[in-house]
Design a protein around this motif. Structure first.
Motif, PDB file in Angstrom:
ATOM      1  N   LYS A  76       0.839  -1.200   0.000  1.00  0.00           N
ATOM      2  CA  LYS A  76       0.000   0.000   0.000  1.00  0.00           C
ATOM      3  C   LYS A  76       0.877   1.254   0.000  1.00  0.00           C
ATOM      4  O   LYS A  76       1.784   1.402   0.819  1.00  0.00           O
ATOM      5  N   GLY A  77       0.600   2.128  -0.927  1.00  0.00           N
ATOM      6  CA  GLY A  77       1.387   3.350  -1.063  1.00  0.00           C
ATOM      7  C   GLY A  77       2.509   3.228  -2.071  1.00  0.00           C
ATOM      8  O   GLY A  77       2.995   4.241  -2.589  1.00  0.00           O
ATOM      9  N   ASP A  78       2.943   2.000  -2.342  1.00  0.00           N
ATOM     10  CA  ASP A  78       4.005   1.781  -3.330  1.00  0.00           C
ATOM     11  C   ASP A  78       3.448   1.472  -4.712  1.00  0.00           C
ATOM     12  O   ASP A  78       4.136   1.667  -5.718  1.00  0.00           O
ATOM     13  N   VAL A  79       2.238   0.944  -4.745  1.00  0.00           N
ATOM     14  CA  VAL A  79       1.571   0.668  -6.020  1.00  0.00           C
ATOM     15  C   VAL A  79       0.169   1.246  -5.950  1.00  0.00           C
ATOM     16  O   VAL A  79      -0.324   1.604  -4.873  1.00  0.00           O
ATOM     17  N   SER A  80      -0.470   1.337  -7.080  1.00  0.00           N
ATOM     18  CA  SER A  80      -1.833   1.866  -7.103  1.00  0.00           C
ATOM     19  C   SER A  80      -2.790   0.890  -6.429  1.00  0.00           C
ATOM     20  O   SER A  80      -2.513  -0.311  -6.320  1.00  0.00           O
ATOM     21  N   ASN A  81      -3.918   1.419  -5.979  1.00  0.00           N
ATOM     22  CA  ASN A  81      -4.910   0.569  -5.321  1.00  0.00           C
ATOM     23  C   ASN A  81      -5.427  -0.521  -6.248  1.00  0.00           C
ATOM     24  O   ASN A  81      -5.669  -1.649  -5.825  1.00  0.00           O
ATOM     25  N   SER A  82      -5.603  -0.190  -7.511  1.00  0.00           N
ATOM     26  CA  SER A  82      -6.108  -1.186  -8.459  1.00  0.00           C
ATOM     27  C   SER A  82      -5.118  -2.335  -8.624  1.00  0.00           C
ATOM     28  O   SER A  82      -5.506  -3.504  -8.681  1.00  0.00           O
ATOM     29  N   GLU A  83      -3.819  -2.005  -8.684  1.00  0.00           N
ATOM     30  CA  GLU A  83      -2.801  -3.048  -8.798  1.00  0.00           C
ATOM     31  C   GLU A  83      -2.736  -3.882  -7.522  1.00  0.00           C
ATOM     32  O   GLU A  83      -2.587  -5.104  -7.569  1.00  0.00           O
TER      33      GLU A  83
END
Length: 283
Positions: A76-83
Motif C-alpha cells: 500500500k502506497g508503493d503501487v496503485s490501489n487497483s494493482e
C-alpha cells in the motif's frame, strides 16, 4: 520493493499469527515428504499418495494465504490501489484453489476407504447400495472419481470467475475499488455471492462430510482400524474447526485470540492425523 523495508502494517499479534502459520506450513511440508517417501514409496497404495498430496496442497494454500494476509497489504502506497487489489485477488484465488485441491485429496482418501478396489478374485456377490444398486468395480471407480472431481471443479471455478464474485467487502471499501460486487442480499445485509456460496454453503458441507465419514468408518470397523479412523475423524474435525474459528474471531474483533487459537488447533489436528496414520498401513 517489498523486502527493502520493514513491515509497516504489522503488530505483535500479526507477527505471532504469521509465525505460527509458517510453523504449520513447515509441518505440512514434512508430512508431505513423510507420507510420500515413507508410506507411498514402500506400499504403492493410492491411499498414501492422496494423503501426501493433501499436505502439499494445504501447504501451498496456506502459503498463498500468508502472502494475501501479510505481504500484499505492505505494498500500500508503493503501487496503485487497483494493482494492489489485483495482487490480493490473485493470491486469494490461488490459496482457495489449492485449499479445494486439498479437499479433493481428502475425499480421494475417503473414496478409497468407502469404495475400495477389489484386488483379489472374490467369489462373493457384489455389495448393493440401498439394497438395489449393485456396487460393481466400475461403479466404485465412478464414485471415487466423483469424490475427487467435484472439489477440483469448485477450485477451478474460483480461479477463473471474476473478482466481483469473491472480493472481500472490507478490501473493496478500504482500497476504493471500482469493481461492482455481485452480492446476495438478505434484508440490509449483503455479501459477495461467490464468497457466500463458497464459505457459507459449500465449505461447511465438505467440512461436515470429511470428518463424519471417518467417524462412520470407525463405527463400522474394529480394533486398530477403528482407532485409526476415529483419530482421523477427530483430527479433521479439529482442523476445520480451527479454519472456521479464524473467521469467527475476526468477525467479533478478537484479533489476539484469532492469532493464537486457530493455528494451535490446526497443529493439534496435525498431531492427531500423524498418530492416526501410524498404527499400521491400511489394507
Amino acid at each position: 520493493m517489498l523486502l527493502d523495508e520493514s513491515f509497516r502494517f504489522f503488530d505483535y499479534w500479526d507477527a505471532l499469527e504469521y509465525g505460527l502459520y509458517f510453523i504449520i506450513i513447515g509441518y505440512y511440508a514434512l508430512l508431505f515428504f513423510y507420507f510420500l517417501l515413507m508410506r507411498f514409496r514402500t506400499s504403492k497404495k493410492m491411499y498414501w499418495l492422496f494423503f501426501s498430496l493433501l499436505f502439499l496442497c494445504l501447504a501451498l494454500g496456506r502459503f498463498f494465504f500468508q502472502v494475501y494476509y501479510f505481504f500484499v497489504p505492505e505494498l500500500k502506497g508503493d503501487v496503485s490501489n487497483s494493482e494492489l487489489i489485483l495482487q490480493l485477488m490473485l493470491y486469494y484465488k490461488l490459496a482457495t484453489f489449492f485449499s479445494w485441491l486439498g479437499i479433493a485429496c481428502a475425499l480421494g482418501i475417503l473414496g478409497i476407504l468407502l469404495f475400495p478396489p477389489d484386488i483379489t478374485e472374490s467369489k462373493e456377490e457384489p455389495k448393493k447400495i440401498l439394497g438395489r444398486i449393485t456396487l460393481t468395480e466400475d461403479l466404485k471407480l465412478l464414485f471415487r472419481l466423483l469424490f475427487i472431481i467435484i472439489p477440483i471443479i469448485i477450485g477451478i471455478l474460483v480461479l477463473f470467475l471474476p473478482d466481483a464474485y469473491f472480493m472481500d467487502p472490507d478490501i473493496h471499501e478500504q482500497y476504493n475499488s471500482n469493481v461492482d460486487l455481485v452480492v446476495i442480499t438478505f434484508g440490509e445485509w449483503s455479501y459477495p455471492v461467490g464468497r457466500f456460496i463458497l464459505n457459507l454453503v459449500l465449505l461447511p458441507i465438505f467440512i461436515a462430510i470429511i470428518p463424519f465419514l471417518f467417524l462412520y468408518l470407525a463405527w463400522k470397523t474394529f480394533g486398530v482400524l477403528r482407532k485409526s479412523y476415529l483419530l482421523n475423524g477427530v483430527g479433521f474435525l479439529i482442523y476445520y474447526a480451527g479454519r472456521l474459528l479464524q473467521g469467527v474471531f475476526e468477525i467479533f474483533g478478537w484479533l489476539h485470540v484469532r492469532a493464537v487459537a486457530p493455528p494451535l488447533l490446526i497443529l493439534g489436528a496435525l498431531l492427531l492425523l500423524v498418530i492416526a496414520n501410524n498404527y499400521e498401513q491400511l489394507k
